[in-house]
Design a protein around this motif. Structure first.
Motif, PDB file in Angstrom:
ATOM      1  N   ASN A 232      72.428   8.267  87.293  1.00  0.00           N
ATOM      2  CA  ASN A 232      72.030   9.570  86.763  1.00  0.00           C
ATOM      3  C   ASN A 232      72.748   9.958  85.461  1.00  0.00           C
ATOM      4  O   ASN A 232      72.368  10.925  84.813  1.00  0.00           O
ATOM      5  N   THR A 233      73.789   9.203  85.102  1.00  0.00           N
ATOM      6  CA  THR A 233      74.521   9.498  83.869  1.00  0.00           C
ATOM      7  C   THR A 233      73.673   9.071  82.677  1.00  0.00           C
ATOM      8  O   THR A 233      73.201   7.945  82.608  1.00  0.00           O
ATOM      9  N   LYS A 234      73.496   9.968  81.764  1.00  0.00           N
ATOM     10  CA  LYS A 234      72.640   9.720  80.606  1.00  0.00           C
ATOM     11  C   LYS A 234      73.334   8.785  79.611  1.00  0.00           C
ATOM     12  O   LYS A 234      74.537   8.873  79.392  1.00  0.00           O
ATOM     13  N   GLU A 235      72.552   7.917  78.980  1.00  0.00           N
ATOM     14  CA  GLU A 235      73.096   6.950  78.023  1.00  0.00           C
ATOM     15  C   GLU A 235      73.761   7.625  76.829  1.00  0.00           C
ATOM     16  O   GLU A 235      74.685   7.072  76.237  1.00  0.00           O
ATOM     17  N   VAL A 236      73.312   8.800  76.480  1.00  0.00           N
ATOM     18  CA  VAL A 236      73.861   9.512  75.333  1.00  0.00           C
ATOM     19  C   VAL A 236      75.367   9.761  75.512  1.00  0.00           C
ATOM     20  O   VAL A 236      76.111   9.811  74.528  1.00  0.00           O
ATOM     21  N   VAL A 237      75.823   9.866  76.740  1.00  0.00           N
ATOM     22  CA  VAL A 237      77.252  10.054  77.018  1.00  0.00           C
ATOM     23  C   VAL A 237      78.037   8.850  76.508  1.00  0.00           C
ATOM     24  O   VAL A 237      79.074   8.991  75.855  1.00  0.00           O
ATOM     25  N   PHE A 238      77.528   7.660  76.800  1.00  0.00           N
ATOM     26  CA  PHE A 238      78.219   6.436  76.379  1.00  0.00           C
ATOM     27  C   PHE A 238      78.166   6.283  74.859  1.00  0.00           C
ATOM     28  O   PHE A 238      79.140   5.889  74.234  1.00  0.00           O
ATOM     29  N   TYR A 239      77.024   6.603  74.273  1.00  0.00           N
ATOM     30  CA  TYR A 239      76.883   6.488  72.825  1.00  0.00           C
ATOM     31  C   TYR A 239      77.841   7.441  72.108  1.00  0.00           C
ATOM     32  O   TYR A 239      78.543   7.046  71.166  1.00  0.00           O
ATOM     33  N   ALA A 240      77.889   8.687  72.541  1.00  0.00           N
ATOM     34  CA  ALA A 240      78.778   9.674  71.914  1.00  0.00           C
ATOM     35  C   ALA A 240      80.241   9.252  72.070  1.00  0.00           C
ATOM     36  O   ALA A 240      81.033   9.385  71.129  1.00  0.00           O
ATOM     37  N   SER A 241      80.578   8.732  73.225  1.00  0.00           N
ATOM     38  CA  SER A 241      81.953   8.287  73.476  1.00  0.00           C
ATOM     39  C   SER A 241      82.325   7.121  72.572  1.00  0.00           C
ATOM     40  O   SER A 241      83.397   7.110  71.960  1.00  0.00           O
ATOM     41  N   CYS A 242      81.439   6.146  72.492  1.00  0.00           N
ATOM     42  CA  CYS A 242      81.699   4.969  71.654  1.00  0.00           C
ATOM     43  C   CYS A 242      81.772   5.344  70.182  1.00  0.00           C
ATOM     44  O   CYS A 242      82.622   4.840  69.449  1.00  0.00           O
ATOM     45  N   LEU A 243      80.898   6.226  69.738  1.00  0.00           N
ATOM     46  CA  LEU A 243      80.895   6.665  68.350  1.00  0.00           C
ATOM     47  C   LEU A 243      82.207   7.385  68.011  1.00  0.00           C
ATOM     48  O   LEU A 243      82.799   7.154  66.960  1.00  0.00           O
ATOM     49  N   SER A 244      82.680   8.213  68.921  1.00  0.00           N
ATOM     50  CA  SER A 244      83.945   8.936  68.703  1.00  0.00           C
ATOM     51  C   SER A 244      85.111   7.959  68.596  1.00  0.00           C
ATOM     52  O   SER A 244      85.951   8.080  67.697  1.00  0.00           O
ATOM     53  N   LEU A 245      85.166   6.998  69.500  1.00  0.00           N
ATOM     54  CA  LEU A 245      86.241   6.003  69.481  1.00  0.00           C
ATOM     55  C   LEU A 245      86.150   5.139  68.223  1.00  0.00           C
ATOM     56  O   LEU A 245      87.166   4.848  67.583  1.00  0.00           O
ATOM     57  N   TYR A 246      84.945   4.758  67.834  1.00  0.00           N
ATOM     58  CA  TYR A 246      84.726   3.980  66.620  1.00  0.00           C
ATOM     59  C   TYR A 246      85.249   4.742  65.401  1.00  0.00           C
ATOM     60  O   TYR A 246      85.966   4.182  64.561  1.00  0.00           O
ATOM     61  N   ARG A 247      84.908   6.025  65.292  1.00  0.00           N
ATOM     62  CA  ARG A 247      85.380   6.832  64.173  1.00  0.00           C
ATOM     63  C   ARG A 247      86.902   6.923  64.161  1.00  0.00           C
ATOM     64  O   ARG A 247      87.534   6.831  63.114  1.00  0.00           O
ATOM     65  N   LEU A 248      87.491   7.098  65.339  1.00  0.00           N
ATOM     66  CA  LEU A 248      88.952   7.172  65.421  1.00  0.00           C
ATOM     67  C   LEU A 248      89.574   5.875  64.903  1.00  0.00           C
ATOM     68  O   LEU A 248      90.507   5.899  64.097  1.00  0.00           O
ATOM     69  N   HIS A 249      89.049   4.734  65.342  1.00  0.00           N
ATOM     70  CA  HIS A 249      89.588   3.450  64.888  1.00  0.00           C
ATOM     71  C   HIS A 249      89.435   3.279  63.372  1.00  0.00           C
ATOM     72  O   HIS A 249      90.352   2.798  62.704  1.00  0.00           O
ATOM     73  N   LEU A 250      88.284   3.690  62.823  1.00  0.00           N
ATOM     74  CA  LEU A 250      88.094   3.597  61.369  1.00  0.00           C
ATOM     75  C   LEU A 250      89.077   4.482  60.618  1.00  0.00           C
ATOM     76  O   LEU A 250      89.621   4.081  59.586  1.00  0.00           O
ATOM     77  N   LEU A 251      89.291   5.678  61.131  1.00  0.00           N
ATOM     78  CA  LEU A 251      90.192   6.616  60.451  1.00  0.00           C
ATOM     79  C   LEU A 251      91.642   6.151  60.496  1.00  0.00           C
ATOM     80  O   LEU A 251      92.395   6.344  59.542  1.00  0.00           O
ATOM     81  N   VAL A 252      92.037   5.525  61.580  1.00  0.00           N
ATOM     82  CA  VAL A 252      93.390   4.977  61.666  1.00  0.00           C
ATOM     83  C   VAL A 252      93.509   3.768  60.738  1.00  0.00           C
ATOM     84  O   VAL A 252      94.485   3.632  60.002  1.00  0.00           O
ATOM     85  N   ALA A 253      92.486   2.900  60.746  1.00  0.00           N
ATOM     86  CA  ALA A 253      92.515   1.702  59.893  1.00  0.00           C
ATOM     87  C   ALA A 253      92.536   2.058  58.410  1.00  0.00           C
ATOM     88  O   ALA A 253      93.173   1.360  57.613  1.00  0.00           O
ATOM     89  N   SER A 254      91.880   3.134  58.035  1.00  0.00           N
ATOM     90  CA  SER A 254      91.845   3.545  56.625  1.00  0.00           C
ATOM     91  C   SER A 254      93.017   4.460  56.257  1.00  0.00           C
ATOM     92  O   SER A 254      93.087   4.944  55.132  1.00  0.00           O
ATOM     93  N   ALA A 255      93.898   4.710  57.206  1.00  0.00           N
ATOM     94  CA  ALA A 255      95.087   5.556  57.024  1.00  0.00           C
ATOM     95  C   ALA A 255      94.738   7.024  56.788  1.00  0.00           C
ATOM     96  O   ALA A 255      95.567   7.782  56.303  1.00  0.00           O
ATOM     97  N   ASP A 256      93.524   7.445  57.142  1.00  0.00           N
ATOM     98  CA  ASP A 256      93.201   8.867  57.109  1.00  0.00           C
ATOM     99  C   ASP A 256      93.909   9.593  58.248  1.00  0.00           C
ATOM    100  O   ASP A 256      94.128  10.801  58.184  1.00  0.00           O
ATOM    101  N   ILE A 257      94.237   8.842  59.275  1.00  0.00           N
ATOM    102  CA  ILE A 257      95.037   9.328  60.400  1.00  0.00           C
ATOM    103  C   ILE A 257      96.235   8.385  60.513  1.00  0.00           C
ATOM    104  O   ILE A 257      96.060   7.165  60.448  1.00  0.00           O
ATOM    105  N   PRO A 258      97.436   8.917  60.685  1.00  0.00           N
ATOM    106  CA  PRO A 258      98.623   8.061  60.759  1.00  0.00           C
ATOM    107  C   PRO A 258      98.541   7.035  61.900  1.00  0.00           C
ATOM    108  O   PRO A 258      98.021   7.326  62.981  1.00  0.00           O
TER     109      PRO A 258
END
Length: 132
Positions: free
Chosen positions: A13-39
């Motif tokens: 019953n869990t909607k796929e959009v939950v997984f997509y939003a979660s993965c997108l958030s984690l992906y953005r976090l990893h990009l921001l750390v890799a680009s040093a936008d986040i320490p």
């Protein structure tokens, strides 16, 4: 954590959009750390940051996983993180500011729900509303 929530998270019953939003958030976090936008030292707080940016962008009240409201909640996150630029970086920077403003953040304290509640309480409605 997996043992506690896996049945609910991986329910049919869990909607796929939950997984997509979660993965997108984690992906953005990893990009921001890799680009040093986040320490780099903020990686330690990634699970806390993800909860905070979700609350900043979509609100503190998290709907049930199988609800229509959860779909709407996730769409706010997807809209916020699907694009590039400062609008993506800002909620993550706000989360980092909240974490760095906390006193006595030990590894043991990070494992407790109370510290997450304290962090969430530092989100101002003004900040959250600018990301909706």
């Amino acid at each position: 954590m997996y043992e506690l929530f896996s049945e609910e998270i991986f329910s049919d019953n869990t909607k796929e959009v939950v997984f997509y939003a979660s993965c997108l958030s984690l992906y953005r976090l990893h990009l921001l750390v890799a680009s040093a936008d986040i320490p780099q030292n903020m990686r330690k707080f990634k699970w806390h940051i993800l909860v905070l940016v979700g609350a900043i962008v979509a609100g503190k009240e998290i709907p049930k996983l199988n609800s229509k409201a959860m779909e709407s909640y996730c769409q706010k996150i997807i809209r916020a993180f699907a694009k590039s630029g400062s609008s993506v970086v800002n909620p993550f920077n706000q989360a980092v500011e909240i974490i760095t403003s906390m006193d006595d953040i030990t590894d043991d304290r990070l494992k407790r729900q109370l510290v997450m509640e304290e962090m969430l309480n530092k989100i101002s409605y003004r900040d959250r509303d600018t990301h909706r």
